[in-house]
Design an enzyme around this catalytic site. Sequence first.
Site, PDB file in Angstrom:
ATOM      1  N   GLU A  50       0.821  -1.212   0.000  1.00  0.00           N
ATOM      2  CA  GLU A  50       0.000   0.000   0.000  1.00  0.00           C
ATOM      3  C   GLU A  50       0.852   1.257   0.000  1.00  0.00           C
ATOM      4  O   GLU A  50       1.973   1.265   0.528  1.00  0.00           O
ATOM      5  CB  GLU A  50      -0.916   0.014   1.220  1.00  0.00           C
ATOM      6  CG  GLU A  50      -2.004  -1.029   1.147  1.00  0.00           C
ATOM      7  CD  GLU A  50      -2.940  -0.989   2.331  1.00  0.00           C
ATOM      8  OE1 GLU A  50      -4.114  -1.332   2.159  1.00  0.00           O
ATOM      9  OE2 GLU A  50      -2.491  -0.632   3.437  1.00  0.00           O
ATOM     10  N   CYS A  56       6.673  -6.737   7.266  1.00  0.00           N
ATOM     11  CA  CYS A  56       7.728  -6.155   8.103  1.00  0.00           C
ATOM     12  C   CYS A  56       8.193  -7.194   9.117  1.00  0.00           C
ATOM     13  O   CYS A  56       7.385  -7.933   9.675  1.00  0.00           O
ATOM     14  CB  CYS A  56       7.220  -4.914   8.825  1.00  0.00           C
ATOM     15  SG  CYS A  56       8.495  -4.060   9.797  1.00  0.00           S
ATOM     16  N   CYS A  72       1.459  -2.069  15.545  1.00  0.00           N
ATOM     17  CA  CYS A  72       1.456  -1.819  14.106  1.00  0.00           C
ATOM     18  C   CYS A  72       0.809  -2.976  13.350  1.00  0.00           C
ATOM     19  O   CYS A  72       1.236  -4.123  13.469  1.00  0.00           O
ATOM     20  CB  CYS A  72       2.882  -1.605  13.617  1.00  0.00           C
ATOM     21  SG  CYS A  72       3.017  -1.290  11.848  1.00  0.00           S
ATOM     22  N   CYS A  94      -1.561   6.313  10.488  1.00  0.00           N
ATOM     23  CA  CYS A  94      -0.306   5.766  11.006  1.00  0.00           C
ATOM     24  C   CYS A  94      -0.553   4.474  11.779  1.00  0.00           C
ATOM     25  O   CYS A  94      -1.400   4.408  12.666  1.00  0.00           O
ATOM     26  CB  CYS A  94       0.343   6.797  11.913  1.00  0.00           C
ATOM     27  SG  CYS A  94       1.917   6.274  12.592  1.00  0.00           S
ATOM     28  N   GLU A  97      10.618  -1.782   7.201  1.00  0.00           N
ATOM     29  CA  GLU A  97      11.694  -1.027   7.845  1.00  0.00           C
ATOM     30  C   GLU A  97      12.732  -0.670   6.781  1.00  0.00           C
ATOM     31  O   GLU A  97      13.429  -1.548   6.265  1.00  0.00           O
ATOM     32  CB  GLU A  97      12.313  -1.853   8.964  1.00  0.00           C
ATOM     33  CG  GLU A  97      13.671  -1.376   9.480  1.00  0.00           C
ATOM     34  CD  GLU A  97      13.692   0.070   9.921  1.00  0.00           C
ATOM     35  OE1 GLU A  97      14.516   0.837   9.377  1.00  0.00           O
ATOM     36  OE2 GLU A  97      12.881   0.440  10.805  1.00  0.00           O
ATOM     37  N   LEU A 139      10.315   6.275  18.006  1.00  0.00           N
ATOM     38  CA  LEU A 139      10.791   6.055  19.365  1.00  0.00           C
ATOM     39  C   LEU A 139       9.741   5.314  20.191  1.00  0.00           C
ATOM     40  O   LEU A 139       9.970   4.200  20.656  1.00  0.00           O
ATOM     41  CB  LEU A 139      11.120   7.403  19.992  1.00  0.00           C
ATOM     42  CG  LEU A 139      12.129   7.436  21.126  1.00  0.00           C
ATOM     43  CD1 LEU A 139      13.449   6.783  20.729  1.00  0.00           C
ATOM     44  CD2 LEU A 139      12.367   8.875  21.563  1.00  0.00           C
ATOM     45  N   CYS A 160       3.244   8.575   1.379  1.00  0.00           N
ATOM     46  CA  CYS A 160       3.833   7.608   2.303  1.00  0.00           C
ATOM     47  C   CYS A 160       4.174   6.346   1.516  1.00  0.00           C
ATOM     48  O   CYS A 160       3.289   5.707   0.944  1.00  0.00           O
ATOM     49  CB  CYS A 160       2.839   7.309   3.422  1.00  0.00           C
ATOM     50  SG  CYS A 160       3.454   6.173   4.676  1.00  0.00           S
ATOM     51  N   CYS A 216       6.404  -4.790  15.684  1.00  0.00           N
ATOM     52  CA  CYS A 216       5.972  -3.863  16.735  1.00  0.00           C
ATOM     53  C   CYS A 216       4.520  -4.139  17.077  1.00  0.00           C
ATOM     54  O   CYS A 216       3.677  -4.312  16.191  1.00  0.00           O
ATOM     55  CB  CYS A 216       6.156  -2.419  16.273  1.00  0.00           C
ATOM     56  SG  CYS A 216       7.887  -1.981  15.948  1.00  0.00           S
TER      57      CYS A 216
END
Length: 354
Positions: A90, A111, A118, A336, A164, A218, A104, A115
């Site tokens: 996407e 990935c 996500c 996000c 990433e 972060l 974006c 995380c």
Amino acid sequence: MVDILNLTFSELEAFLVERGEKAFRAKQIWQWLWNKYTRDFDAMTNVSKPTRALLKEQAAIIWPEVVTMQKSKDGTTKFLLRLTDGALVETVLIPGASGRLTQCLSCQVGCAMGCTFCSTGTMGFERNMTMAEILGQVLVAREYLQDDAANPILRNLVFMGMGEPLLNMKELMRSLESLNSVLGLQFSPRRITVSTCGIEKGLMELGETGLAYLAVSLHAPTQELRKQIMPKAANWHLDDLITALENYPLKTRERITYEYLLLGGVNDTEEHARQLVKLVSRTKGKLNLIVYNPSEGDPYKAPTEKAILAFEQVLWSKNITAIIRKSKGADIKAACGQLKASQQQECGNAEAKC
């Protein structure tokens, strides 16, 4: 058959010279590919017919296929793209001030970082994307917008989609090199941001090239909390990451952007904010505070308005530049943390949880 979009300018020049063509042909072809968004060698009218015949015989122009396009009520546009092997990714167009847009970009299918907040991380990792596949997203967007590279509506690129970037370093660097070409897509480094959750290998290499600005995901002010919500990223200790960022090469007036996703009841207290101040103040940086967008079945919730404002106030009181970034496209799952390319086979429709 060579995917000609997967050649950098120097590689394209070598490809042509090796086949007895003049080196100047590379400039002509490059402009057709990346500046005029041409998909047909026959349309390259200033290229000789023998050269065009050679290209048709030995090369192909392969764009990603647009499976679906969704438009949010806030103007955000999301594309579900199919790559040549059937993989789905996407990309999102985000509206900004004065009618300008930010895109974006995804750099991997899935990935590997996993995380916990996500949606992309729940896919697992399938493979890296090639330069052609990464930049093909820009071509799709520019064609959709009928955009002119010399006076573009699409002004900024952020590598904040699926994957990433620093785990696909080779193709990332080839993409950045090509994006900066004045003969092609014409993006300056100050309009490109690469976001990483903190990968030691490749971080300084990116900085030394000067080809893009840096953003760091972060999301936690302590090693313990980061290990809980970003277990693989936390393999590089938070203190060591910040130490590396203290030495990260920055241009004049450039700052590192820190992204901090506010998770309700997890990392959004005033004490967390005070801990964050101690980290960020060690570097030349600024903070983007992102309000969490829950997806169905997620283990987290959005923070309260009171918690958001209190968190921000602590940062400002300590002279930390912090901006609450308004998430866009949540109604089409393009905000996000919601990207997750999938396709509903029964109806042929596509649902993507960015």
